[in-house]
Design a protein around this motif. Sequence first.
Motif, short mmCIF file in Angstrom:
data_model
loop_
_atom_site.label_atom_id
_atom_site.label_comp_id
_atom_site.label_asym_id
_atom_site.label_seq_id
_atom_site.Cartn_x
_atom_site.Cartn_y
_atom_site.Cartn_z
N ASP A 5 0.83 -1.38 0.06
CA ASP A 5 0.19 -0.05 0.49
C ASP A 5 0.98 1.13 -0.20
O ASP A 5 2.46 1.66 -0.02
N THR A 6 0.16 2.13 -0.74
CA THR A 6 1.70 3.78 0.06
C THR A 6 0.84 4.37 0.86
O THR A 6 -0.07 3.83 2.17
N TYR A 7 1.76 4.88 1.85
CA TYR A 7 1.65 5.83 2.87
C TYR A 7 2.27 6.83 3.21
O TYR A 7 2.73 7.71 1.69
N VAL A 8 2.25 7.80 3.71
CA VAL A 8 2.52 9.83 4.11
C VAL A 8 3.98 9.04 4.57
O VAL A 8 3.65 8.86 6.14
N GLU A 9 5.01 9.56 4.79
CA GLU A 9 5.95 9.65 5.68
C GLU A 9 5.91 10.70 6.36
O GLU A 9 5.34 12.62 5.82
N VAL A 10 6.17 11.27 7.31
CA VAL A 10 5.88 12.07 8.75
C VAL A 10 7.43 11.92 9.39
O VAL A 10 7.80 11.44 9.81
N SER A 11 7.80 13.42 9.43
CA SER A 11 9.13 13.59 10.30
C SER A 11 8.32 13.48 11.50
O SER A 11 7.52 13.45 12.47
N GLY A 12 9.81 13.00 12.59
CA GLY A 12 9.38 12.70 13.99
C GLY A 12 9.15 13.97 14.97
O GLY A 12 7.96 14.28 15.83
N SER A 13 9.34 14.97 14.10
CA SER A 13 8.65 16.59 15.24
C SER A 13 7.67 16.82 15.04
O SER A 13 6.62 17.13 15.83
N LEU A 14 6.55 16.45 13.75
CA LEU A 14 5.65 16.87 13.25
C LEU A 14 4.86 15.24 14.27
O LEU A 14 3.60 15.90 14.94
N ALA A 15 5.59 13.75 14.35
CA ALA A 15 4.24 12.94 15.00
C ALA A 15 4.15 13.57 16.47
O ALA A 15 3.15 12.97 16.57
N GLU A 16 5.11 14.22 16.57
CA GLU A 16 5.38 14.35 18.08
C GLU A 16 4.04 15.09 18.49
O GLU A 16 3.61 15.19 19.54
N SER A 54 -2.16 5.63 5.55
CA SER A 54 -0.83 5.60 6.72
C SER A 54 -0.09 5.77 7.21
O SER A 54 0.39 6.76 5.60
N VAL A 55 0.65 6.21 8.53
CA VAL A 55 2.12 7.13 8.60
C VAL A 55 2.72 6.10 8.35
O VAL A 55 2.98 4.93 9.08
N VAL A 56 4.39 6.95 8.56
CA VAL A 56 5.45 6.29 8.17
C VAL A 56 5.78 7.07 9.13
O VAL A 56 6.59 8.31 8.13
N VAL A 57 6.80 7.12 10.19
CA VAL A 57 7.29 8.28 10.39
C VAL A 57 9.04 7.89 10.86
O VAL A 57 9.58 6.86 10.43
N THR A 58 9.45 9.31 10.61
CA THR A 58 11.02 8.89 9.78
C THR A 58 11.93 9.89 8.91
O THR A 58 10.63 11.10 9.57
N ASP A 59 12.59 10.37 9.41
CA ASP A 59 13.71 11.11 9.47
C ASP A 59 13.98 11.37 8.35
O ASP A 59 15.23 12.37 7.62
N ASP A 60 13.77 10.95 7.05
CA ASP A 60 13.80 11.23 5.14
C ASP A 60 13.11 12.87 4.97
O ASP A 60 13.72 12.46 4.15
N VAL A 61 12.27 12.72 6.00
CA VAL A 61 11.79 13.93 6.40
C VAL A 61 11.83 15.40 6.97
O VAL A 61 11.88 14.36 8.10
N LYS A 62 11.64 16.08 6.92
CA LYS A 62 12.02 17.24 8.62
C LYS A 62 10.72 18.54 8.18
O LYS A 62 10.23 18.89 7.28
N GLY A 63 10.42 18.75 9.64
CA GLY A 63 9.07 19.70 10.31
C GLY A 63 8.35 19.51 9.73
O GLY A 63 7.47 18.39 10.13
#
Length: 985
Positions: A852-863, A885-894
């Motif tokens: 499936d697809t998903y959306v990447e979210v930064s750690g700071s935004l997830a918190e 669905s969400v994937v939390v990753t440091d590949d994106v920021k803010g």
Amino acid sequence: MSARLAFDIRINGGRIRAREGDTVLQRILEVQEFPHVCYHPALGPIETCDTCIAEVNGRLVRACSTEVKPGMDIRTHSSAGRAARKEGMDRLLQNHELYCTVCDNNNGNCTIHNTAMMMRVEEQKYPFSAKPYEKDDTNPFYRYDPDQCILCGRCVEACQNLQVSEVLSIDWERDHPRVIWDNDVPINESSCVSCGHCVTVCPCNALMEKPMLGEAGFLTGIQPDTLNSMIDLTKEVEPGYGSIFAVSELEAQMRESRVRKTKTVCTYCGVGCSFDIWTKDRKILKVEPQMEAPANQISTCVKGKFGWDFVNSSERLVKPLIRKGDAFYPVEWGEALDYVAERLSDIRGEYGPDAIGYISSSKCTNEENYLMQKFARSVMGTNNIDNCSRYCQSPATYALRQTMGYGGDSGSIEDIAAADLVFIIGANPAESHPVLSTRIRQAHKRDDQKLIVADLRKNDMAERADQWLQPKPGTDLVWIAAVTKVLIDRGWYDSTFVAERVRHFEEYRASLQRYTLDYAEEVTGISKEQLIRVAEMIRDANRMCLLWAMGVTQHMGGSDTSTAICNLSLITGQVGRLGTGVYPLRGHNNVQGAGDFGCAPDVLPGYASVFDEKVRAEYEQAWNVKLPDRRGLDNHQMVERIHEGRLKAMYLKGEEIALVDSNANHVGKALEKLDFFVVQDVFFSKTAQYADVVLPACPSLEKEGTFTNTERRVQRLYKVLEPLGESKPDWQILMGLANRLGADWNYQHPGEILAEAVSLTELMAGITYSRLEGYDSLQWPVSDDGVDTPLLYADRFAFDDGKARLVPVDWTPPLQLPEEYDLHLNNGRMLEHFHEGNLTYRVKGLREKVPDTYVEVSGSLAEERGIRTGSRVRLVSPYGAVNVSVVVTDDVKGKELYMPMNTSKAEEAVNFLTSSHHDQHTHTPAYKEIAVRMEVLDVQGTSPIKRGNYRLGQPNPQPGVRVERKWARDDYTPIVSAEGEKDMD
């Protein structure tokens, strides 16, 4: 790139010419067969097998790693050399159980089998010794059998230094060494990207494609217990290997009668990989790339190597369909084409030819694209013809044509590999152009090539880069202009090149005045110090290649930013020489060809203008019709004209416009308004749901033709399989329809179509099927005599005066939306799937890898939002909404989000969020300029990154096989010493 010194050497008394840097093995193989197992021309010396030992100047050396020297005397028949080679082979066979007749790899290309035969091995000195490891069947595409592994290290070398995924290594410290993935985990739990390099180079059956198992041979489908008994019996009965080899050779020859090997060109990205496909009936057994393949040699990605099961999908369209009410009913071809011809003719008669639009396909061949634009223009009388390059590459083509003259890459993939500096801007080649990215990774790792990456997201190439620029969205033109200004102001540009080969320098320099370092830092967020460092790296590079893609082009100022990149290349003189140039990376397998062969509203094949009376006259004479002289509608304009009620019908082939066009809700509503809609495709796509008629076409494996890759390389593909059901190649469908509308087309083969097309364009005049036989290829421009042009602009640019143009451009700020849409949404491709996924989601193994697809979210935004990996969220833009669905990753920021464009569920497609805003010059949608708000639906949930996804692995970078660790083992006895003397009895 200095010329290599040439000199004479002697081999077995005969004098031959050699060059500095050649190896002894390379020159031996020029004059005779000679054993070698671990050596592969794509990998170079590995030094693990000791089967290539030769006598050089009276000493025994490994021929694969010994460089030739002037006057060298090489002997291949000495008794000492033969004994050393036999010892090397005996040690290999201790690790490998010979059962060739019942082995799926006994197909004439098994290196260990062929070498043992060449050496006339009758028995082995050391009996086979089973290893204490199980087979690894965890990967959906291939398996590893440690008992068959000879520890040659080819797979490791391919993974570490060819593909540079850096997953495989050999653990030489074990009691029983073996190949391991990452730090010794099952294959499907590692960082393996399933590119298939390891399987391709394996010299035996240790690594095998799963579809081959039990299918290749006449005796290979036997159950394991029975098979093992037969292996044991064979060994007991046969007096020596000679008899076994004789039987296995006979069986291998028998296989040739039912296993076909057909050359094709990959149907996925624009790299243009070519390879042989092995089939038995309709079963695809394996993909085997060849060293002769011009774009890829032996390289593949997971899709090209393993992504072909869709051709046999039960969901294939196999019969024409006509809508009756809300349902579709199968009909015969005659009825379907008669109906389409009648409806198109009626609409043209009532509203005029410009009331119908035609969209061709980057998935179809050059010949089929040529016929599609010919159909629109000569049969239906309109220039309303376009293709999917409008969605991605038109801004780059526009920029290249106005600055340098031709709308294509200025050099070849080989040039990118040879550069001192590669500069990637708004592209993710590791996932979008995987094989091309391997050439950069190789050069960066092995040859000290420098790498600069500018991207919002920390993709694989950004992770490896010497400099990673992370600009604010939509600001690339500003920092490019600022870096260019630094180069000019400090005298770091190529003043001689500019003076002799470029026009409008002073006007261009004046246009840069506002792009100071202070202004660039403020607008882009990139520090002045980093921009200066980038300028210094450009200054210090003798050869630089500039690469870009959708991260640049899919903006309201995409054409201007592309032009700024071209300006930078010209200012620095980084074009027209080997190892230099500009490279807008084409996304689809034939998006370049669709444009080259005239599928655009303002140009005919070869980019001849529709407004040029002389050009039109030539086509009118050839086609025996009067052609329209006004610009047609492009994809974007067609959708708007439908909403305005001015475009009444559409004929579309091979494109998923309902999901890949921007602002998908707006597009879907337009398709609903059409009076008549024809879709020609391989599957019943989302777009087909809006159609009145659906025509079943063939994928590339079921037809012949040519594709043109990102480096302007035209290659032939051959028919691998017969069309499934009643599906037909697109060219045959178009011909049948055209003739019902008054044409008199009688093409018997795609080669006749190509011949007609190139006869009308100077750009490709010398391209013929005979010049494209097998793995031969040509890069346009191609003159009448067949001479092609791998490197553009070596002497002159494609303008009357031969000079390039510097074109002043200004920055278009990105789209601004109301404050409630507080998150910027980026999007792009993914390694495992292609584009929207209509093909790849029908490949079981690829769907297992990424379901499936998903959306990447930064750690700071997830918190901040209280979400985690697996949470479900709703993304809302002014144009639509999707739940993902969400994937939390440091590949994106803010507040940056990233969403892949592929999806197995149409309702999750990212283009339900994007807008209809577009580039001012080309109408390419501003896919990358969109903001959303996020609504949390469910904090708890399962991760969309499933077991088997390489992103969960931990790569294990190594310099290579590390053969010195093998040599340091207590149980290793050298065959030759470091000084090249015999060390064995």
